[in-house]
Enzyme design. Structure first.
Site, PDB file in Angstrom:
ATOM      1  N   GLY A  40     -28.209 -14.287  12.564  1.00 25.41           N
ATOM      2  CA  GLY A  40     -27.444 -13.976  11.351  1.00 25.41           C
ATOM      3  C   GLY A  40     -27.533 -12.495  10.978  1.00 25.41           C
ATOM      4  N   VAL A 239     -28.295  11.428  -9.552  1.00 21.15           N
ATOM      5  CA  VAL A 239     -29.549  11.070 -10.221  1.00 21.15           C
ATOM      6  C   VAL A 239     -30.603  12.037  -9.699  1.00 21.15           C
ATOM      7  CG1 VAL A 239     -31.349   9.309 -10.293  1.00 21.15           C
ATOM      8  CG2 VAL A 239     -28.941   8.657 -10.475  1.00 21.15           C
ATOM      9  N   HIS A 449       8.157 -16.573   1.837  1.00 24.29           N
ATOM     10  CA  HIS A 449       8.390 -16.236   0.424  1.00 24.29           C
ATOM     11  C   HIS A 449       7.932 -17.387  -0.459  1.00 24.29           C
ATOM     12  CE1 HIS A 449      10.289 -14.481  -3.082  1.00 24.29           C
ATOM     13  NE2 HIS A 449      10.830 -15.672  -3.346  1.00 24.29           N
TER      14      HIS A 449
HETATM   15  P1  FAD Z   1     -27.608  -6.284  11.642  1.00 19.74           P
HETATM   16  O1  FAD Z   1     -26.725  -7.294  11.022  1.00 19.74           O
HETATM   17  O2  FAD Z   1     -28.221  -5.239  10.785  1.00 19.74           O
HETATM   18  O3  FAD Z   1     -28.727  -7.082  12.407  1.00 19.74           O
HETATM   19  C1  FAD Z   1     -29.764  -6.451  13.079  1.00 19.74           C
HETATM   20  C2  FAD Z   1     -30.870  -7.457  13.306  1.00 19.74           C
HETATM   21  O4  FAD Z   1     -31.819  -6.872  14.189  1.00 19.74           O
HETATM   22  C3  FAD Z   1     -31.636  -7.816  12.038  1.00 19.74           C
HETATM   23  O5  FAD Z   1     -31.764  -9.214  11.922  1.00 19.74           O
HETATM   24  C4  FAD Z   1     -32.992  -7.160  12.242  1.00 19.74           C
HETATM   25  O6  FAD Z   1     -34.056  -7.852  11.624  1.00 19.74           O
HETATM   26  C5  FAD Z   1     -33.106  -7.211  13.757  1.00 19.74           C
HETATM   27  N1  FAD Z   1     -34.053  -6.253  14.331  1.00 19.74           N
HETATM   28  C6  FAD Z   1     -34.262  -4.961  13.983  1.00 19.74           C
HETATM   29  N2  FAD Z   1     -35.218  -4.408  14.759  1.00 19.74           N
HETATM   30  C7  FAD Z   1     -35.610  -5.381  15.624  1.00 19.74           C
HETATM   31  C8  FAD Z   1     -36.558  -5.429  16.675  1.00 19.74           C
HETATM   32  N3  FAD Z   1     -37.294  -4.361  17.024  1.00 19.74           N
HETATM   33  N4  FAD Z   1     -36.726  -6.600  17.347  1.00 19.74           N
HETATM   34  C9  FAD Z   1     -35.989  -7.694  17.031  1.00 19.74           C
HETATM   35  N5  FAD Z   1     -35.072  -7.696  16.059  1.00 19.74           N
HETATM   36  C10 FAD Z   1     -34.881  -6.556  15.362  1.00 19.74           C
HETATM   37  N6  FAD Z   1     -19.733  -5.616   6.797  1.00 19.74           N
HETATM   38  C11 FAD Z   1     -18.518  -6.181   6.873  1.00 19.74           C
HETATM   39  O7  FAD Z   1     -17.864  -6.052   7.913  1.00 19.74           O
HETATM   40  N7  FAD Z   1     -17.996  -6.898   5.833  1.00 19.74           N
HETATM   41  C12 FAD Z   1     -18.683  -7.073   4.681  1.00 19.74           C
HETATM   42  O8  FAD Z   1     -18.184  -7.729   3.763  1.00 19.74           O
HETATM   43  C13 FAD Z   1     -19.963  -6.489   4.561  1.00 19.74           C
HETATM   44  N8  FAD Z   1     -20.685  -6.636   3.428  1.00 19.74           N
HETATM   45  C14 FAD Z   1     -21.941  -6.100   3.361  1.00 19.74           C
HETATM   46  C15 FAD Z   1     -22.662  -6.265   2.185  1.00 19.74           C
HETATM   47  C16 FAD Z   1     -23.935  -5.746   2.078  1.00 19.74           C
HETATM   48  C17 FAD Z   1     -24.717  -5.939   0.806  1.00 19.74           C
HETATM   49  C18 FAD Z   1     -24.505  -5.060   3.192  1.00 19.74           C
HETATM   50  C19 FAD Z   1     -25.910  -4.516   3.111  1.00 19.74           C
HETATM   51  C20 FAD Z   1     -23.793  -4.873   4.354  1.00 19.74           C
HETATM   52  C21 FAD Z   1     -22.494  -5.385   4.448  1.00 19.74           C
HETATM   53  N9  FAD Z   1     -21.718  -5.217   5.599  1.00 19.74           N
HETATM   54  C22 FAD Z   1     -20.469  -5.756   5.667  1.00 19.74           C
HETATM   55  C23 FAD Z   1     -22.226  -4.472   6.765  1.00 19.74           C
HETATM   56  C24 FAD Z   1     -22.714  -5.461   7.842  1.00 19.74           C
HETATM   57  O9  FAD Z   1     -23.718  -6.279   7.285  1.00 19.74           O
HETATM   58  C25 FAD Z   1     -23.253  -4.701   9.031  1.00 19.74           C
HETATM   59  O10 FAD Z   1     -22.285  -3.785   9.509  1.00 19.74           O
HETATM   60  C26 FAD Z   1     -23.598  -5.656  10.162  1.00 19.74           C
HETATM   61  O11 FAD Z   1     -24.553  -6.603   9.743  1.00 19.74           O
HETATM   62  C27 FAD Z   1     -24.130  -4.891  11.369  1.00 19.74           C
HETATM   63  O12 FAD Z   1     -24.417  -5.796  12.382  1.00 19.74           O
HETATM   64  P2  FAD Z   1     -25.485  -5.473  13.517  1.00 19.74           P
HETATM   65  O13 FAD Z   1     -25.390  -6.607  14.467  1.00 19.74           O
HETATM   66  O14 FAD Z   1     -25.289  -4.104  14.010  1.00 19.74           O
HETATM   67  O15 FAD Z   1     -26.899  -5.466  12.799  1.00 19.74           O
HETATM   68  P1  NAD Z   2     -21.320   3.853   1.242  1.00 17.73           P
HETATM   69  O1  NAD Z   2     -21.436   4.918   2.254  1.00 17.73           O
HETATM   70  O2  NAD Z   2     -20.165   2.942   1.282  1.00 17.73           O
HETATM   71  O3  NAD Z   2     -21.354   4.485  -0.213  1.00 17.73           O
HETATM   72  C1  NAD Z   2     -22.410   5.275  -0.650  1.00 17.73           C
HETATM   73  C2  NAD Z   2     -21.900   6.115  -1.797  1.00 17.73           C
HETATM   74  O4  NAD Z   2     -23.015   6.720  -2.421  1.00 17.73           O
HETATM   75  C3  NAD Z   2     -20.953   7.224  -1.363  1.00 17.73           C
HETATM   76  O5  NAD Z   2     -19.817   7.187  -2.175  1.00 17.73           O
HETATM   77  C4  NAD Z   2     -21.775   8.486  -1.572  1.00 17.73           C
HETATM   78  O6  NAD Z   2     -20.988   9.597  -1.907  1.00 17.73           O
HETATM   79  C5  NAD Z   2     -22.674   8.053  -2.714  1.00 17.73           C
HETATM   80  N1  NAD Z   2     -23.944   8.771  -2.820  1.00 17.73           N
HETATM   81  C6  NAD Z   2     -24.765   9.160  -1.821  1.00 17.73           C
HETATM   82  N2  NAD Z   2     -25.862   9.758  -2.329  1.00 17.73           N
HETATM   83  C7  NAD Z   2     -25.731   9.730  -3.678  1.00 17.73           C
HETATM   84  C8  NAD Z   2     -26.539  10.182  -4.752  1.00 17.73           C
HETATM   85  N3  NAD Z   2     -27.698  10.774  -4.525  1.00 17.73           N
HETATM   86  N4  NAD Z   2     -26.095   9.997  -6.012  1.00 17.73           N
HETATM   87  C9  NAD Z   2     -24.894   9.387  -6.250  1.00 17.73           C
HETATM   88  N5  NAD Z   2     -24.092   8.942  -5.260  1.00 17.73           N
HETATM   89  C10 NAD Z   2     -24.512   9.109  -3.996  1.00 17.73           C
HETATM   90  O7  NAD Z   2     -22.710   3.053   1.335  1.00 17.73           O
HETATM   91  P2  NAD Z   2     -23.156   1.659   0.724  1.00 17.73           P
HETATM   92  O8  NAD Z   2     -22.291   1.286  -0.417  1.00 17.73           O
HETATM   93  O9  NAD Z   2     -24.624   1.773   0.537  1.00 17.73           O
HETATM   94  O10 NAD Z   2     -22.880   0.681   1.916  1.00 17.73           O
HETATM   95  C11 NAD Z   2     -23.432   0.950   3.199  1.00 17.73           C
HETATM   96  C12 NAD Z   2     -22.508   0.508   4.285  1.00 17.73           C
HETATM   97  O11 NAD Z   2     -22.542  -0.911   4.406  1.00 17.73           O
HETATM   98  C13 NAD Z   2     -21.039   0.830   4.026  1.00 17.73           C
HETATM   99  O12 NAD Z   2     -20.713   2.141   4.385  1.00 17.73           O
HETATM  100  C14 NAD Z   2     -20.349  -0.167   4.896  1.00 17.73           C
HETATM  101  O13 NAD Z   2     -20.326   0.316   6.211  1.00 17.73           O
HETATM  102  C15 NAD Z   2     -21.268  -1.364   4.829  1.00 17.73           C
HETATM  103  N6  NAD Z   2     -20.740  -2.331   3.823  1.00 17.73           N
HETATM  104  C16 NAD Z   2     -19.509  -2.881   4.047  1.00 17.73           C
HETATM  105  C17 NAD Z   2     -18.984  -3.767   3.136  1.00 17.73           C
HETATM  106  C18 NAD Z   2     -17.633  -4.356   3.410  1.00 17.73           C
HETATM  107  O14 NAD Z   2     -17.176  -4.264   4.541  1.00 17.73           O
HETATM  108  N7  NAD Z   2     -16.974  -4.952   2.416  1.00 17.73           N
HETATM  109  C19 NAD Z   2     -19.684  -4.104   1.997  1.00 17.73           C
HETATM  110  C20 NAD Z   2     -20.932  -3.534   1.786  1.00 17.73           C
HETATM  111  C21 NAD Z   2     -21.454  -2.646   2.726  1.00 17.73           C
END
Ligand code: FAD
Ligand code: NAD
Length: 477
Positions: A40, A239, A449
């Protein structure tokens, strides 16, 4: 645990598990290593999925409040935070449990543990609950270790009131006030959740606008809503200090966002830091291989996602932006095909980006901003949702759909959408860009539509000055 495998995938997020599943489907012997009990990764456990479950609830709350305008009054919502959390956890468990099943059905060896490199052909894996690592030799490894939240430079405060996305998704309570630091994806999505639950949200963003990477005309529509749901949106502001006080975290701001006579220090019940994510490239023992890491911390890969060490590939957040789940999964498939001996490259024309706020904001392919930066001549056609029957039935005329077209070939280079459901609609844009569709293809395709998808067709009609529902004659050459 076997002593050797053909393919081992390190990290079971959407990059890693998609790669492992595909490799198994192609007949390879596969091991998948991750500290969690089931696959996951960030996406399912503490990212995409839990945030979207909470955003769905936020949508329901917002709609119910707005229903008064349609003659339906529900009264003030009662929020049972334990039940809300349980809903989110149920979704996460169902999906990750399902992935565990799918992994077993494919005969993948799932190892709950952490992996490091002994050399370019051997992993040291420490299973959960054990201290001694076990060895696993491999023909190919795929690093898919993802990313983690960045922290605020210079801020050392440790406090339960200070949250990152992981702790904010736990919804420990509904705070009276919340400061969201960073007006990007996470800040705006989780800010939307907390605002809908009743928290007074303030957003502070250091650049001049929210979502710095997206086109301004789309962001402006969202920004109006974000401003109306928030206490304040402080742009061009940073900040600079935080300290724990009796009643919350006292935050000191610096920048142009605050009016000159406003206090530079304010106290918040909770603070969410969402200022970007950092790649997990410090995989133990990586220095015993030839894998290279860039100055920004990303693992360097070629178009097939192979690192400088031929037996090792890398995919997902750990190799670079955009850090999105679907980009990680697609890279996983490319890496596996390369391992299978195919000549492949990760060269998408369009990676969709969706911000799941209200309204949603989505884009793919070339943006108008990038076209300007590249000094590339484009024609941009816009269709305002005020002219869409479906948008009006939803009482949402604030949206907009636009196409970025090559004026000579009429080819669709990019699509941008802001409005409810933009995240679903953008898939048509991705297909149009990837298939090399032109404005005629899009306008000749009969759209159902009344749907919001018609706004894509009518944006193409705008190109010819012939959109049925807006009068915008084509300029004479
Ligand atoms: P990850 O999902 O980060 O998984 C990496 C895994 O590797 C983890 O389980 C970690 O524990 C494991 N790992 C790390 N080091 C080791 C090791 N040495 N040995 C074994 N396992 C290890 N993206 C979208 O496209 N749509 C969204 O709506 C979206 N919403 C998001 C909301 C939030 C709050 C956040 C934080 C991110 C969101 N993202 C979204 C971004 C998305 O989660 C990531 O781009 C995606 O999970 C990346 O996938 P990945 O497979 O590269 O790594
Ligand atoms: P982000 O890069 O989307 O946004 C970070 C923001 O923080 C930027 O606008 C930047 O200018 C601002 N920032 C940086 N330093 C700052 C400071 N000191 N004070 C005030 N503002 C500051 O990063 P995120 O929101 O942390 O998300 C991380 C990544 O996770 C995203 O870039 C995206 O790739 C992924 N994500 C994707 C989704 C989605 O696909 N719907 C949802 C959540 C996260």
């Amino acid at each position: 645990m076997p002593q050797s495998t053909q393919v081992v995938v390190i990290g079971a997020g959407p990059g890693g598990y998609a790669a492992a599943f595909y490799a198994a489907d192609l007949g390879m012997q596969v091991a998948l290593v991750d500290p969690a009990v089931n696959p996951g990764g960030v996406c399912l456990y503490r990212g995409c999925i839990p945030s979207k479950a909470l955003l769905h609830v936020a949508d329901v709350l917002n709609e119910a409040r707005h229903a008064e305008a349609w003659g339906v009054t529900f009264g003030a919502p009662k929020i049972d935070i334990d039940k809300l959390r349980a809903f989110k956890t149920k979704v996460v468990n169902q999906l990750t449990g399902g992935l565990g099943q799918l992994s077993k059905q494919r005969k993948i060896t799932y190892i709950q543990g952490t992996a490091g490199f002994r050399d370019a052909r051997t992993l040291e894996i420490t299973r959960e609950g054990q201290s001694q690592p076990e060895m696993l030799t491999f023909e190919h490894a795929i690093i898919a270790t993802g990313s983690r939240p960045s922290t605020l430079p210079g801020v050392t405060l440790q406090s339960p009131r200070l949250m990152d996305s992981t702790s904010a998704l736990e919804v420990p309570d509904v705070p009276g006030s919340l400061l969201v630091v960073g007006g990007g994806y996470i800040g705006l999505e989780l800010g939307t959740v907390y605002a809908a639950l009743g928290t007074k949200v303030t957003v502070v963003e250091m650049t001049p606008g929210l979502l710095p990477g997206a086109d301004r005309d789309l962001v402006n529509v969202l920004a109006r809503r974000i401003e109306s749901m928030s206490e304040a949106v402080l742009l061009n502001t940073k900040v600079v200090a935080m300290k724990e006080g009796k009643n919350g975290i006292a935050v000191t701001f610096e920048g142009e966002g605050l009016p000159a006579d406003a206090p530079k220090e304010r106290t918040f019940d909770r603070v969410l830091v969402s200022v970007g994510r950092r790649p997990n490239s410090a995989v133990p023992g990586l220095d015993r291989t030839r894998v290279k890491v860039s100055a920004r911390g990303f693992i360097e890969v070629d178009p097939a996602r192979r690192t400088a060490e031929p037996s090792i590939y890398a995919i997902g957040d750990v190799v670079g932006e955009p850090m999105l789940a679907h980009k990680a999964s697609h890279e996983g498939r490319v890496a596996v095909e390369s391992i299978a001996g195919e000549r492949v490259a990760f060269e998408p024309l369009a990676i969709p980006a969706v911000v799941f706020t209200d309204p949603e904001l989505a884009w793919c392919g070339l943006t108008e901003t990038d076209a300007q930066k590249q000094k590339r001549e484009v024609t941009v056609t816009r269709f305002p949702w005020a002219a869409s029957g479906r948008a009006l039935t939803l009482d949402r005329s604030d949206g907009m759909t636009k196409l970025i077209l090559d004026p000579k070939t009429e080819r669709v280079l990019g699509v941008g959408i802001v409005g409810p459901g933009a995240g679903e609609l953008i898939a048509e844009g991705v297909l149009a860009v990837e298939m090399g569709a032109n404005a005629t293809d899009v306008r000749m395709t009969i759209h159902p539509h009344p749907t919001l998808s018609e706004t894509i067709m009518e944006s193409a009609e705008v190109f010819f000055g012939q959109a049925t529902h807006v009068y915008r004659p084509r300029k004479k050459a």
